[in-house]
Design a protein around this motif. Structure first.
Motif, PDB file in Angstrom:
ATOM      1  N   UNK A  84       0.788  -1.220   0.000  1.00 25.39           N
ATOM      2  CA  UNK A  84       0.000   0.000   0.000  1.00 25.39           C
ATOM      3  C   UNK A  84       0.826   1.279   0.000  1.00 25.39           C
ATOM      4  N   UNK A  85       2.157   1.163  -0.077  1.00 33.77           N
ATOM      5  CA  UNK A  85       3.010   2.358  -0.145  1.00 33.77           C
ATOM      6  C   UNK A  85       2.891   3.053  -1.491  1.00 33.77           C
ATOM      7  N   UNK A  86       2.503   2.303  -2.513  1.00 31.84           N
ATOM      8  CA  UNK A  86       2.247   2.869  -3.844  1.00 31.84           C
ATOM      9  C   UNK A  86       0.877   2.395  -4.295  1.00 31.84           C
ATOM     10  N   UNK A  87       0.184   3.274  -5.007  1.00 31.75           N
ATOM     11  CA  UNK A  87      -1.125   2.909  -5.544  1.00 31.75           C
ATOM     12  C   UNK A  87      -0.950   2.169  -6.874  1.00 31.75           C
ATOM     13  N   UNK A  88      -2.010   1.566  -7.326  1.00 24.96           N
ATOM     14  CA  UNK A  88      -2.009   0.926  -8.642  1.00 24.96           C
ATOM     15  C   UNK A  88      -1.641   1.941  -9.725  1.00 24.96           C
ATOM     16  N   UNK A  89      -2.207   3.134  -9.586  1.00 23.75           N
ATOM     17  CA  UNK A  89      -1.978   4.177 -10.581  1.00 23.75           C
ATOM     18  C   UNK A  89      -0.510   4.623 -10.589  1.00 23.75           C
ATOM     19  N   UNK A  90       0.078   4.740  -9.415  1.00 23.19           N
ATOM     20  CA  UNK A  90       1.487   5.138  -9.336  1.00 23.19           C
ATOM     21  C   UNK A  90       2.399   4.097  -9.975  1.00 23.19           C
ATOM     22  N   UNK A  91       2.116   2.831  -9.711  1.00 22.33           N
ATOM     23  CA  UNK A  91       2.926   1.754 -10.286  1.00 22.33           C
ATOM     24  C   UNK A  91       2.748   1.709 -11.806  1.00 22.33           C
ATOM     25  N   UNK A  94       2.957  -6.096 -17.262  1.00 16.23           N
ATOM     26  CA  UNK A  94       1.910  -6.384 -16.284  1.00 16.23           C
ATOM     27  C   UNK A  94       1.650  -5.169 -15.395  1.00 16.23           C
ATOM     28  N   UNK A  95       2.724  -4.561 -14.895  1.00 17.57           N
ATOM     29  CA  UNK A  95       2.577  -3.408 -14.004  1.00 17.57           C
ATOM     30  C   UNK A  95       1.917  -2.223 -14.702  1.00 17.57           C
ATOM     31  N   UNK A  96       2.167  -2.069 -15.978  1.00 15.99           N
ATOM     32  CA  UNK A  96       1.551  -0.971 -16.722  1.00 15.99           C
ATOM     33  C   UNK A  96       0.029  -1.101 -16.738  1.00 15.99           C
ATOM     34  N   UNK A  97      -0.478  -2.308 -16.530  1.00 17.15           N
ATOM     35  CA  UNK A  97      -1.916  -2.531 -16.499  1.00 17.15           C
ATOM     36  C   UNK A  97      -2.476  -2.738 -15.101  1.00 17.15           C
ATOM     37  N   UNK A  98      -1.684  -2.434 -14.083  1.00 15.12           N
ATOM     38  CA  UNK A  98      -2.126  -2.663 -12.707  1.00 15.12           C
ATOM     39  C   UNK A  98      -3.360  -1.848 -12.341  1.00 15.12           C
ATOM     40  N   UNK A  99      -3.578  -0.748 -13.047  1.00 18.49           N
ATOM     41  CA  UNK A  99      -4.716   0.125 -12.725  1.00 18.49           C
ATOM     42  C   UNK A  99      -5.893  -0.026 -13.683  1.00 18.49           C
ATOM     43  N   UNK A 100      -5.861  -1.041 -14.537  1.00 17.60           N
ATOM     44  CA  UNK A 100      -6.964  -1.252 -15.480  1.00 17.60           C
ATOM     45  C   UNK A 100      -8.220  -1.679 -14.742  1.00 17.60           C
TER      46      UNK A 100
END
Length: 87
Positions: A20-27, A53-59
């Motif tokens: 939780x130190x970084x959000x999905x959007x930040x990653x 994979x990380x580029x889509x973490x906020x999809x």
């Protein structure tokens, strides 16, 4: 562009996401410049797959539901750690 990500930097982002130190959007914002670059200069296939994979973490699949969840994030982390252990 920043220095090319390595397995350690990808692993750190995954751990930050899971804690939780970084959000999905930040990653996703961190990974996206590499995934969308014309020549990302990433030679490590493990890093490349993780960045995609990380580029889509906020999809999202709906306004309130994400495509990927904590199980996915753990699987992505496991893939990095398994690759590191096999070298």
């Amino acid at each position: 562009m920043r220095s090319v990500p390595d397995r350690d930097s990808v692993r750190e982002r995954l751990l930050a996401l899971l804690s939780g130190r970084m959000s999905r959007e930040e990653v996703a914002d961190w990974a996206n410049p590499w995934v969308t670059a014309d020549d990302p200069s990433i030679e490590d296939s493990v890093v490349w797959e993780a960045l995609k994979e990380l580029a889509g973490a906020d999809l999202k699949v709906s306004p309130s539901a994400y495509l990927h969840g904590e199980d996915d994030f753990h699987a992505w982390l496991d893939a990095i750690e398994t690759a590191n252990a096999s070298e």
